[in-house]
Scaffold this motif. Structure first.
Motif, PDB file in Angstrom:
ATOM      1  N   SER A   1     -35.262 -24.543 -50.374  1.00 33.63           N
ATOM      2  CA  SER A   1     -35.070 -23.140 -50.745  1.00 33.63           C
ATOM      3  C   SER A   1     -35.771 -22.785 -52.049  1.00 33.63           C
ATOM      4  CB  SER A   1     -33.571 -22.837 -50.874  1.00 33.63           C
ATOM      5  OG  SER A   1     -32.984 -23.653 -51.893  1.00 33.63           O
ATOM      6  N   ARG A   2     -36.262 -23.794 -52.753  1.00 35.43           N
ATOM      7  CA  ARG A   2     -36.944 -23.540 -54.030  1.00 35.43           C
ATOM      8  C   ARG A   2     -38.241 -24.352 -54.055  1.00 35.43           C
ATOM      9  NH1 ARG A   2     -36.959 -24.503 -59.603  1.00 35.43           N
ATOM     10  NH2 ARG A   2     -36.876 -22.568 -60.798  1.00 35.43           N
TER      11      ARG A   2
ATOM     12  N   SER B   1     -28.857 -18.832 -62.804  1.00 36.16           N
ATOM     13  CA  SER B   1     -29.701 -18.308 -61.726  1.00 36.16           C
ATOM     14  C   SER B   1     -30.989 -19.108 -61.542  1.00 36.16           C
ATOM     15  CB  SER B   1     -30.060 -16.845 -62.012  1.00 36.16           C
ATOM     16  OG  SER B   1     -30.877 -16.740 -63.171  1.00 36.16           O
ATOM     17  N   TYR B   2     -31.264 -20.039 -62.458  1.00 32.34           N
ATOM     18  CA  TYR B   2     -32.542 -20.751 -62.438  1.00 32.34           C
ATOM     19  C   TYR B   2     -32.800 -21.427 -61.100  1.00 32.34           C
ATOM     20  CZ  TYR B   2     -36.219 -24.056 -63.665  1.00 32.34           C
ATOM     21  OH  TYR B   2     -37.397 -24.766 -63.677  1.00 32.34           O
ATOM     22  N   ASN B   3     -31.821 -22.108 -60.546  1.00 36.26           N
ATOM     23  CA  ASN B   3     -32.006 -22.844 -59.291  1.00 36.26           C
ATOM     24  C   ASN B   3     -31.707 -22.007 -58.050  1.00 36.26           C
ATOM     25  OD1 ASN B   3     -32.797 -25.456 -60.251  1.00 36.26           O
ATOM     26  ND2 ASN B   3     -30.702 -25.756 -60.966  1.00 36.26           N
ATOM     27  N   ILE B   4     -31.386 -20.718 -58.240  1.00 39.52           N
ATOM     28  CA  ILE B   4     -30.963 -19.881 -57.119  1.00 39.52           C
ATOM     29  C   ILE B   4     -31.967 -18.767 -56.832  1.00 39.52           C
ATOM     30  CG2 ILE B   4     -29.139 -18.365 -56.246  1.00 39.52           C
ATOM     31  CD1 ILE B   4     -27.207 -19.901 -58.125  1.00 39.52           C
ATOM     32  N   ASP B   5     -32.322 -18.017 -57.868  1.00 39.74           N
ATOM     33  CA  ASP B   5     -33.176 -16.846 -57.675  1.00 39.74           C
ATOM     34  C   ASP B   5     -34.653 -17.226 -57.709  1.00 39.74           C
ATOM     35  OD1 ASP B   5     -30.914 -15.293 -57.544  1.00 39.74           O
ATOM     36  OD2 ASP B   5     -30.930 -14.815 -59.689  1.00 39.74           O
ATOM     37  N   PRO B   6     -35.525 -16.381 -57.147  1.00 37.78           N
ATOM     38  CA  PRO B   6     -36.968 -16.663 -57.163  1.00 37.78           C
ATOM     39  C   PRO B   6     -37.483 -16.803 -58.601  1.00 37.78           C
ATOM     40  CG  PRO B   6     -36.473 -14.877 -55.630  1.00 37.78           C
ATOM     41  CD  PRO B   6     -35.211 -15.151 -56.387  1.00 37.78           C
ATOM     42  N   PRO B   7     -38.307 -17.824 -58.873  1.00 34.98           N
ATOM     43  CA  PRO B   7     -38.775 -18.051 -60.247  1.00 34.98           C
ATOM     44  C   PRO B   7     -39.470 -16.841 -60.869  1.00 34.98           C
ATOM     45  CG  PRO B   7     -39.304 -19.930 -58.855  1.00 34.98           C
ATOM     46  CD  PRO B   7     -38.772 -18.868 -57.947  1.00 34.98           C
ATOM     47  N   ALA B   8     -40.230 -16.106 -60.087  1.00 36.95           N
ATOM     48  CA  ALA B   8     -40.951 -14.957 -60.644  1.00 36.95           C
ATOM     49  C   ALA B   8     -39.985 -13.898 -61.169  1.00 36.95           C
ATOM     50  CB  ALA B   8     -41.875 -14.350 -59.594  1.00 36.95           C
TER      51      ALA B   8
END
Length: 351
Positions: free
Chosen positions: A310-311, A61-68
């Motif tokens: 997106s990131r 999920s590191y590159n997909i979901d919001p970092p926070a």
């Protein structure tokens, strides 16, 4: 107790036979109790399988979901592991818990870096290294130093980045992609320090190691690590030659070639393995090189693409600031440059 101390000090000959017999019987019970304690644990069945599953999920999920959001989840697991370490556990379980703690801390280091907290990022990276070293896990030590090096590079501390990379090189296996990446990290640090010869030497070493990598790259959880070496051999030279910055030596032409190769390598990966932030940074490197080579319109367009990732993490914002500065210095009156300035102002780093 006095009888036991006397025997422990080698004074058994002075003790009466019946006392010695009594102490020997007591010592048998003590040995049984010590054995029981060695196996006493509060670690439930399936705990390590759950932790490994969580680490793999965070990695995916590191590159997909919001970092926070990912940071909050990783931190909760790291706190749970700390509680397990402090509770009843066997020595073998303690080592496994230290490894899990190091993995979660390494993830938290990158996430704090992404969120623009260099102090917290370095603290988590140090924690990852210390727990990995206590567990005797050299590869995990190398992962931690890789994070340390990148964090220091973006915090404008190249000497610290170089020290971290060198520390990791001593830990990474010779045929692991990390051995390539850490040498390329060292080259980036040397570029920041302005040492051209050292940059060339470290990239030469990285290239030699890269050529000797096995066809099948080792996994990080359930993900291949091979693309990390390819990225290090394309994107890192692009940044390094930009930082060296001598047009007469062909630095910007080389940076253009490497940055384009980095973009192409990212686009060729399966969707699950692609990193939007790495791709954005490669686009910014390409844009800076093109600016220096007299192509500001294309550079500005690449900058807009990078800011539209997106990131949009702190490292992308930081490099976008470098591009905005270069374009403003050389082409302040171009409409596309003013558009990029506005886009950057809306997305600039908060610190």
């Amino acid at each position: 107790m006095k009888r036991r101390v006397a025997l422990g000090l080698g004074m058994a000959a002075a003790v009466a036979p019946e006392v010695l017999q009594e102490v020997l019987h007591e010592s048998t019970a003590e040995a049984m109790e010590f054995t029981q304690r060695a196996n006493a644990t509060a670690i439930g069945r399936g705990t390590f399988a759950h932790l490994e599953s969580a680490l793999a999920a965070l990695d995916r999920s590191y590159n997909i979901d919001p970092p926070a959001a990912v940071f909050s989840t990783a931190r909760a697991y790291r706190l749970w592991v700390a509680e397990l370490i402090d509770g009843p556990r066997t020595l073998k379980e303690a080592r496994e818990l230290y490894v899990c703690a190091a993995w979660f801390s390494e993830t938290l280091a990158w996430l704090a870096h992404d969120l623009g907290d260099p102090l917290g990022a370095e603290a988590w990276a140090i924690d990852a290294f210390e727990h990995a070293e206590q567990a005797g896990h050299d590869e995990l030590c190398a992962w931690a130093t890789d994070a340390m090096a990148s964090i220091a590079i973006y915090n404008n501390r190249p000497a610290r980045a170089l020290a971290a990379a060198q520390r990791g090189i001593a830990k990474a296996a010779a045929r692991h992609p990390l051995a390539v990446r850490l040498r390329a990290q060292a080259a980036r640090a040397h570029a920041r320090l302005g040492d051209r010869d050292a940059v060339k030497e470290m990239f030469r070493q990285a290239g030699e190691v890269y050529e000797r990598l096995p066809a099948r790259a080792p996994l990080r959880f359930d993900t291949s690590t091979g693309h990390l070496a390819t990225f290090a051999m394309t994107s890192y030279p692009a940044s390094a030659y930009i930082w060296l910055g001598d047009a007469e030596c062909g630095d910007f032409a080389q940076a253009r070639t490497y940055a384009q190769a980095a973009i192409d390598a990212q686009l060729a990966l399966p969707a699950a393995s692609r990193s939007p932030s790495r791709e954005a940074i490669a686009r910014i490197d390409l844009a800076i090189a093109l600016t220096k080579l007299g192509e500001p319109e294309q550079a500005a367009a690449l900058g807009q693409q990078a800011l539209g990732t997106s990131r949009l993490v702190d490292s992308v914002r930081s490099r976008a600031g470098d591009l905005e500065h270069v374009l403003t210095v050389h082409y302040p009156d171009l409409p596309v440059v003013r558009d990029l300035q506005e886009a950057y102002r809306q997305n600039r780093p908060t610190r």
